[in-house]
Design an enzyme around this catalytic site. Structure first.
Site, PDB file in Angstrom:
ATOM      1  CB  CYS A   1      -0.856  -0.053   1.268  1.00 49.50           C
ATOM      2  SG  CYS A   1      -1.867   1.393   1.560  1.00 49.50           S
TER       3      CYS A   1
ATOM      4  CB  CYS B   1      -3.135   3.908  -5.389  1.00 53.90           C
ATOM      5  SG  CYS B   1      -4.408   3.017  -4.465  1.00 53.90           S
TER       6      CYS B   1
END
Ligand code: DGL
Length: 262
Positions: free
Chosen positions: A73, A183
């Site tokens: 992440c 992302c």
């Protein structure tokens, strides 16, 4: 040599894009994946909240004997990895937007970055952008709403297409020739982005670089799994099993996703 699993966490389904690269690069390794979808999107939370969630995820994985943690992440990496590395005694691999290769490859000297608010606001993102992008115009765009749509199974919705167009069209108009996906949820948007972007724009993500780095660090720490048995892969989500499963439907042999009250 260590037979423990590689621990991987994300705020949801996004880290499965990284898991796929890791499973390909390290076919003998067991993995344990934690999707904290209940708390997605991390990108809209404060640095302190992102840090506390990252600590909680790490502790859960370490209680299950993970030998290395992949923070799959960008938002958690850019806001929490320094703290995690100082606090816990295992190696951590993080993921950051691939600005360096994009800056090196750009001919127009204009690079777009699509990432969460939390990543774009982090000091790690700013220092990386400054380090690698001198002489380059870095255009940043928050991907507000994209993670929510993916986490609720709306990848193919009209709303997704409208949001993507709204985010990328101005950067295309400004001459961007590289779009960096900052992302881990966004690699699932690549087929849609390819339809919307001119062929002059190259899409960059960091998934294979993370897998390579994971292999390098496991080797350097002598943590590779020596077992010749087929690897075990466990997936847990604290929301809907069906949604995480849908992002793993192309995995062979098939994997099972379990619900976790977490
Ligand atoms: N997949 C995450 C990332 O790479 C976080 C998305 C979110 O929860 O906002 O940034």
């Amino acid at each position: 040599m260590n037979t423990g699993p590689i621990g991987i966490f994300d705020s949801g389904i996004g880290g499965t894009s990284i898991w796929k690269e890791i499973a390909l690069a390290l076919p003998q390794e067991d993995t344990l994946y934690l999707a904290d979808s209940k708390n997605a999107p991390y990108g809209e939370k404060s640095k302190e909240d992102i840090l506390q969630l990252s600590i909680k995820n790490t502790e859960w994985l370490l209680q299950r004997d993970c030998k290395l943690i992949v923070v799959a992440c960008n938002t958690a990496t850019t806001n929490a990895i320094d703290h995690l590395r100082k606090t816990f005694g295992v190696p951590f691999i993080g993921i950051e937007p691939a600005i360096k290769p994009a800056a090196l490859g750009s001919r127009t000297k204009k690079v777009g970055v699509l990432a969460t608010k939390g990543t774009l606001a982090s000091s790690l993102f700013h220092s990386t952008a400054q380090l690698y992008a001198s002489g380059i115009e870095v255009m940043v765009q928050e991907g507000k709403g994209l993670v929510e749509l993916l986490e609720t199974g709306q990848l193919h919705s009209q709303e997704m297409e409208v949001l993507l167009k709204t985010y990328i069209d101005p950067m295309v108009a400004s001459g961007m020739d590289y779009l960096v996906l900052g992302c881990t949820h966004y690699p699932y948007l690549v087929p849609k982005l390819q339809q919307l972007l001119p062929t002059t724009v190259t899409i960059m993500d960091s998934g294979s670089a993370v897998a390579k780095q994971t292999k390098k660090v496991l080797t350097a720490h002598r943590l590779l799994n020596p077992s010749a048995e087929a690897p075990q892969h466990e997936f847990y989500t604290n929301t809907q099993v069906a949604i995480l499963s849908s992002f793993l439907a192309d995995v062979n042999p098939p994997v099972v996703v379990r619900y976790l009250d977490f």
